[in-house]
Design an enzyme around this catalytic site. Structure first.
Site, PDB file in Angstrom:
ATOM      1  N   HIS A 144       0.871  -1.177   0.000  1.00 18.95           N
ATOM      2  CA  HIS A 144       0.000   0.000   0.000  1.00 18.95           C
ATOM      3  C   HIS A 144       0.912   1.232   0.000  1.00 18.95           C
ATOM      4  O   HIS A 144       2.020   1.186   0.537  1.00 18.95           O
ATOM      5  CB  HIS A 144      -0.840  -0.055   1.278  1.00 18.95           C
TER       6      HIS A 144
ATOM      7  N   ASP B 156       3.175  -4.436   8.063  1.00 23.18           N
ATOM      8  CA  ASP B 156       1.942  -3.675   7.887  1.00 23.18           C
ATOM      9  C   ASP B 156       0.776  -4.646   8.101  1.00 23.18           C
ATOM     10  O   ASP B 156       0.503  -5.506   7.254  1.00 23.18           O
ATOM     11  CB  ASP B 156       1.931  -3.082   6.467  1.00 23.18           C
TER      12      ASP B 156
ATOM     13  N   GLN C  98      -4.407  -4.999   7.022  1.00 20.64           N
ATOM     14  CA  GLN C  98      -5.413  -5.939   6.504  1.00 20.64           C
ATOM     15  C   GLN C  98      -5.429  -7.257   7.250  1.00 20.64           C
ATOM     16  O   GLN C  98      -6.310  -8.087   7.001  1.00 20.64           O
ATOM     17  CB  GLN C  98      -5.171  -6.206   5.002  1.00 20.64           C
TER      18      GLN C  98
ATOM     19  N   LYS D 274     -10.522  -0.344  10.689  1.00 21.66           N
ATOM     20  CA  LYS D 274     -10.762  -1.510   9.830  1.00 21.66           C
ATOM     21  C   LYS D 274     -11.183  -2.722  10.659  1.00 21.66           C
ATOM     22  O   LYS D 274     -11.386  -3.807  10.134  1.00 21.66           O
ATOM     23  CB  LYS D 274      -9.494  -1.865   9.050  1.00 21.66           C
TER      24      LYS D 274
ATOM     25  N   CYS E  16      -4.738   2.521  -3.633  1.00 16.76           N
ATOM     26  CA  CYS E  16      -3.472   2.994  -3.032  1.00 16.76           C
ATOM     27  C   CYS E  16      -2.356   1.977  -3.233  1.00 16.76           C
ATOM     28  O   CYS E  16      -1.514   1.782  -2.341  1.00 16.76           O
ATOM     29  CB  CYS E  16      -3.639   3.305  -1.548  1.00 16.76           C
TER      30      CYS E  16
HETATM   31  C1  LIG Z   1      -2.321  -2.792   3.490  1.00 17.03           C
HETATM   32  C2  LIG Z   1      -2.657  -1.437   4.000  1.00 17.03           C
HETATM   33  N1  LIG Z   1      -1.724  -0.723   4.628  1.00 17.03           N
HETATM   34  C3  LIG Z   1      -1.961   0.483   5.117  1.00 17.03           C
HETATM   35  C4  LIG Z   1      -3.190   1.063   4.981  1.00 17.03           C
HETATM   36  C5  LIG Z   1      -3.414   2.436   5.515  1.00 17.03           C
HETATM   37  O1  LIG Z   1      -4.385   2.432   6.518  1.00 17.03           O
HETATM   38  P1  LIG Z   1      -4.902   3.834   7.089  1.00 17.03           P
HETATM   39  O2  LIG Z   1      -5.484   4.567   5.939  1.00 17.03           O
HETATM   40  O3  LIG Z   1      -5.912   3.442   8.109  1.00 17.03           O
HETATM   41  O4  LIG Z   1      -3.712   4.519   7.665  1.00 17.03           O
HETATM   42  C6  LIG Z   1      -4.206   0.383   4.310  1.00 17.03           C
HETATM   43  C7  LIG Z   1      -5.526   0.998   4.091  1.00 17.03           C
HETATM   44  O5  LIG Z   1      -6.316   0.583   3.303  1.00 17.03           O
HETATM   45  C8  LIG Z   1      -3.931  -0.906   3.813  1.00 17.03           C
HETATM   46  O6  LIG Z   1      -4.852  -1.618   3.165  1.00 17.03           O
END
Ligand SMILES: Cc1ncc(COP(=O)(O)O)c(C=O)c1O
Length: 407
Positions: free
Chosen positions: A121, A200, A203, A226, A364
């Site tokens: 992401h 990270d 998900q 989430k 993203c």
């Molecule tokens: C794999 C992953 N990392 C990071 C994020 C970023 O999350 P946030 O927007 O809550 O900071 C997301 C958001 O969709 C994501 O899917």
């Protein structure tokens, strides 16, 4: 393993009961973007704001002390949720902020190289770019990580790095491909070579039982919104790791003089200013909800539903699924452009008119889409409150969509 009553679980989410002006019911399949919130978490927030609102770690009155106790108890709940110690948990804005802290903090102590995957992401790409890291990407084999390239890159970075060993920062579960990366194995190899490991979990935290000890992650990032909670993020930082703070201000210092300051201990050094107090406490209510259902039950349910989605979407001629058919969690991405010339945004808009919420675009993850040579995908993402009827509604609407655009 006990199962859970899905009907009861669904009834906790009033958003699912909404009926649109055209008579369609809400089919919420955008859980990878954000989950819905159950009644008890929303009610906790309302109650906190109406009867408990006060600042934390500052007051000398009972309301502030009460709020501070609740805030610190929530830290304990979050710590137990991932088998960490409370001092290793910092409340931040979101997973993105946690990853920015990781990149900045590691750069400040001399790290130069980061090994990423092409399925990251933007939140796990841009912070490393921003802080001037040399970026090394692992590509894919099919729709999974190319594990042999991973080992080659570890060795390459090891040879290149003069003073540091480098960082490995990857996603546990891809927000586009839904694939679960074998992080335990990858991080074990990286740590044997002295790398710092960043995971990270945006998900994975909502769907999988996480244990920081067996994952071998030094830093973990995830987002409360989430996983049934409000907008608050979690930064896990192993207590042995030296990580410098990104934001300066109140609470994160022990001493401030005119010319320099002394940082507070972890985790407070990462919590500059007034934190998202109600949100951080509400996260523990969301975690209690998830624990009552059971993370193993959630994973089993999501996997079965995803399998059903894969089987039924595979029957649509011209629909191209982007996933590894043996390794998935709760996300199904697809495209109808290459064979049917229907753009993902048109698909999402058509489905929306039927009450079905999915996401379309690059999610993203522009480097991944560029790598796959696909400009945009449509993504359905499931959670424990979704059921077979939701998947069937998606399949039926997609069939109608194909007919609509092809006639
Ligand atoms: C794999 C992953 N990392 C990071 C994020 C970023 O999350 P946030 O927007 O809550 O900071 C997301 C958001 O969709 C994501 O899917």
């Amino acid at each position: 393993m006990e199962s859970f009553d899905q009907g009861i679980a669904r009834s906790e989410f009033p958003e699912l009961e909404r009926v649109l002006p055209n008579g369609k019911r809400v089919v919420y399949l955008d859980n990878a973007a954000t989950s819905l919130m159950p009644v008890q978490v929303a009610e906790f927030l309302k109650d906190f704001y109406l009867t408990h609102k006060a600042n934390v770690h500052r007051g000398s009155h009972f309301l502030s002390n009460e709020a501070t106790d609740m805030y610190e108890q929530s830290r304990q709940v979050v710590a137990r949720f991932i088998n960490a110690d409370a001092e290793e948990i910092a409340f931040v804005k979101n997973a993105t902020e946690a990853l920015n802290i990781a990149a900045f903090g590691l750069k400040r102590v001399g790290f130069e190289n980061v090994l990423l995957s092409i399925m990251e992401h933007h939140s796990n790409i841009v912070p490393w770019q921003l802080h001037g890291f040399a970026l090394h990407y692992v590509g894919l084999k099919g729709f999974e990580l190319n594990l042999s390239t991973f080992d080659e890159l570890l060795e390459k970075i090891e040879e290149m790095s003069m003073n540091d060993k480098g960082v490995v920062a990857i996603t546990h579960v891809s927000n586009v491909l839904g694939v679960i990366n074998p992080v335990e194995k990858l991080f074990a190899r990286a740590k044997r070579k002295g790398f710092v490991t960043v995971l990270d979990c945006a998900q994975s935290a909502p769907h999988l039982k996480l244990d920081v000890k067996s994952l071998k992650a030094d830093i973990i990032a995830f987002s409360g919104h989430k996983m049934l909670g409000p907008s608050v993020g979690v930064l896990y930082c192993n207590k042995k790791l030296d990580l410098q703070p990104l934001l300066g201000g109140g609470s994160m210092i022990k001493l401030v003089t005119k010319n320099k300051s002394e940082w507070n201990d972890k985790p407070l050094r990462f919590e500059a200013g007034t934190p998202p107090i109600a949100e951080a406490i509400a996260l523990s209510k969301a975690i209690e909800f998830l624990k009552n259902i059971g993370l193993q039950n959630i994973h089993k349910h999501d996997k079965e539903l995803t399998k059903h989605a894969i089987d039924s979407l595979s029957s649509i001629k011209g629909l191209n699924l982007l996933l590894s058919k043996n390794n998935y969690s709760s996300i199904v991405s697809f495209e109808l452009q290459s064979k049917l010339n229907i753009h993902a945004h048109d698909v999402a808009e058509f489905l929306s008119s039927k009450g079905i919420c999915i996401r379309a675009g690059h999610h993203c993850a522009m480097p991944l889409h560029e790598y796959l040579k696909i400009p945009a995908t449509a993504r359905a993402s499931f959670y424990f409150y979704n059921n077979v009827e939701d998947v069937n509604a998606l399949t039926q609407a997609l069939k109608q969509c194909v007919k609509f655009f092809k006639h």
